[in-house]
Motif scaffolding. Structure first.
Motif, PDB file in Angstrom:
ATOM      1  N   UNK A   1       0.806  -1.211  -0.081  1.00  0.00           N
ATOM      2  CA  UNK A   1       0.073   0.004  -0.113  1.00  0.00           C
ATOM      3  C   UNK A   1       1.019   1.119   0.003  1.00  0.00           C
ATOM      4  N   UNK A   2       0.372   2.195  -0.700  1.00  0.00           N
ATOM      5  CA  UNK A   2       1.175   3.365  -0.631  1.00  0.00           C
ATOM      6  C   UNK A   2       0.376   4.673  -0.119  1.00  0.00           C
ATOM      7  N   UNK A   3       0.892   5.383   0.738  1.00  0.00           N
ATOM      8  CA  UNK A   3       0.005   6.590   1.204  1.00  0.00           C
ATOM      9  C   UNK A   3       0.586   7.764   0.429  1.00  0.00           C
ATOM     10  N   UNK A   4      -0.263   8.340  -0.250  1.00  0.00           N
ATOM     11  CA  UNK A   4       0.137   9.535  -1.286  1.00  0.00           C
ATOM     12  C   UNK A   4      -0.689  10.754  -1.089  1.00  0.00           C
ATOM     13  N   UNK A   5      -1.644  10.893   0.061  1.00  0.00           N
ATOM     14  CA  UNK A   5      -2.405  12.003   0.317  1.00  0.00           C
ATOM     15  C   UNK A   5      -3.077  11.785   1.615  1.00  0.00           C
ATOM     16  N   UNK A   6      -4.014  12.787   1.961  1.00  0.00           N
ATOM     17  CA  UNK A   6      -4.536  12.628   3.379  1.00  0.00           C
ATOM     18  C   UNK A   6      -5.758  11.527   3.305  1.00  0.00           C
ATOM     19  N   UNK A   7      -6.280  11.481   2.168  1.00  0.00           N
ATOM     20  CA  UNK A   7      -7.414  10.443   1.859  1.00  0.00           C
ATOM     21  C   UNK A   7      -6.643   8.977   2.311  1.00  0.00           C
ATOM     22  N   UNK A   8      -5.735   8.656   1.685  1.00  0.00           N
ATOM     23  CA  UNK A   8      -5.185   7.279   1.686  1.00  0.00           C
ATOM     24  C   UNK A   8      -4.553   7.244   2.993  1.00  0.00           C
ATOM     25  N   UNK A   9      -3.999   8.235   3.712  1.00  0.00           N
ATOM     26  CA  UNK A   9      -3.481   8.050   5.149  1.00  0.00           C
ATOM     27  C   UNK A   9      -4.301   7.858   6.023  1.00  0.00           C
ATOM     28  N   UNK A  10      -5.664   8.296   6.137  1.00  0.00           N
ATOM     29  CA  UNK A  10      -6.821   8.135   7.107  1.00  0.00           C
ATOM     30  C   UNK A  10      -7.471   6.906   6.822  1.00  0.00           C
ATOM     31  N   UNK A  11      -7.464   6.524   5.352  1.00  0.00           N
ATOM     32  CA  UNK A  11      -7.871   5.231   4.977  1.00  0.00           C
ATOM     33  C   UNK A  11      -7.030   4.164   5.620  1.00  0.00           C
ATOM     34  N   UNK A  12      -5.666   4.240   5.893  1.00  0.00           N
ATOM     35  CA  UNK A  12      -4.713   3.395   6.319  1.00  0.00           C
ATOM     36  C   UNK A  12      -4.945   3.269   7.695  1.00  0.00           C
ATOM     37  N   UNK A  13      -5.166   4.271   8.340  1.00  0.00           N
ATOM     38  CA  UNK A  13      -5.496   4.580   9.815  1.00  0.00           C
ATOM     39  C   UNK A  13      -6.993   3.581  10.294  1.00  0.00           C
ATOM     40  N   UNK A  14      -7.755   3.993   9.323  1.00  0.00           N
ATOM     41  CA  UNK A  14      -9.226   3.045   9.623  1.00  0.00           C
ATOM     42  C   UNK A  14      -8.810   1.733   9.502  1.00  0.00           C
ATOM     43  N   UNK A  15      -7.892   1.155   8.638  1.00  0.00           N
ATOM     44  CA  UNK A  15      -7.870  -0.192   8.188  1.00  0.00           C
ATOM     45  C   UNK A  15      -7.015  -0.943   9.531  1.00  0.00           C
ATOM     46  N   UNK A  16      -6.348  -0.297  10.245  1.00  0.00           N
ATOM     47  CA  UNK A  16      -5.575  -0.935  11.218  1.00  0.00           C
ATOM     48  C   UNK A  16      -6.071  -0.437  12.482  1.00  0.00           C
ATOM     49  N   UNK A  17      -7.454   0.140  12.474  1.00  0.00           N
ATOM     50  CA  UNK A  17      -8.037   0.491  13.664  1.00  0.00           C
ATOM     51  C   UNK A  17      -8.502  -0.551  14.836  1.00  0.00           C
TER      52      UNK A  17
END
Length: 226
Positions: A1-17
């Motif tokens: 997975x690549x973090x490229x903007x705020x949307x993908x960053x928050x999406x990643x955080x949600x996925x590991x919540x």
């Protein structure tokens, strides 16, 4: 997975919540930085790999010379290794954190002037399959496998960074595990992510709660440095 903007960053955080409590994180400036402890990334002043004897020697020298400045009278070897690690001495420890935001901060903290366009910053995610020791009493130089330990918070930095350590039986080799994955950070997003983390309270002033940390944080806030 690549973090490229705020949307993908928050999406990643949600996925590991919903991750298990055993999941820990390690941020690195470059994905080319392998999970090799610091002592394994250096050679001795004679150009050789560090032996256990030489590891112990460099630790003894640190304790002797740091004695006037640090409270290390009764520290065991593990506590001393943790203290030395946080002050920049190469050891057989690797830093990890329970907090993914802290890991992302360390991945993007430093400017990258000589950036390789094929490289990216990254965060290692270790879904570890064994527990760390709260009150460790093992000899770090006699272990046969990787051990984890939670330091007795010998410095405020370790506390602020939600830190723990892996202790490596073979520190000259890269640590690999089927339980480790990696998320990459697009280089064009590094600066914006650092600013976002500052808004979330993850910055040098909080992670390094001392005069140096506050000075560096203030410098970053009020100058044009990265």
């Amino acid at each position: 997975m690549e973090i490229k903007d705020n949307k993908s960053f928050y999406s990643f955080l949600e996925s590991i919540s919903t991750e298990e409590e055993s999941t820990i994180f390690r941020g690195v400036k470059s994905k080319s930085y392998k999970l090799t402890p610091g002592i394994g990334r250096f050679k001795t002043n004679k150009g050789k790999e560090f032996s256990i004897y030489e590891e112990k020697t460099i630790l003894k020298l640190f304790k002797q010379k740091a004695y006037p400045y640090l409270k290390i009278d009764n520290s065991n070897e593990l506590e001393l290794l943790a203290l030395a690690q946080h002050h920049g001495l190469p050891t057989r420890l690797l830093d990890w954190t329970w907090n993914p935001l802290v890991a992302f901060y360390f991945a993007v903290e430093e400017d990258w002037k000589d950036f390789d366009s094929n490289d990216k910053s990254a965060v290692y995610i270790w879904r570890k399959d064994y527990k760390g020791q709260l009150d460790p009493d093992f000899d770090p130089f006699k272990i046969k496998r990787i051990n984890l330990f939670l330091p007795n918070h010998v410095t405020e930095r370790i506390t602020a960074q939600s830190g723990l350590f892996s202790v490596h039986a073979n520190p000259n080799s890269e640590f690999k595990s089927k339980n480790i994955s990696i998320v990459e950070i697009n280089p064009n997003y590094r600066g914006d992510l650092k600013k976002l983390l500052q808004k979330l309270g993850i910055h040098r002033g909080n992670l390094f709660p001392d005069v140096d940390g506050i000075a560096m944080y203030t410098k970053w806030l009020r100058t044009n440095i990265y």
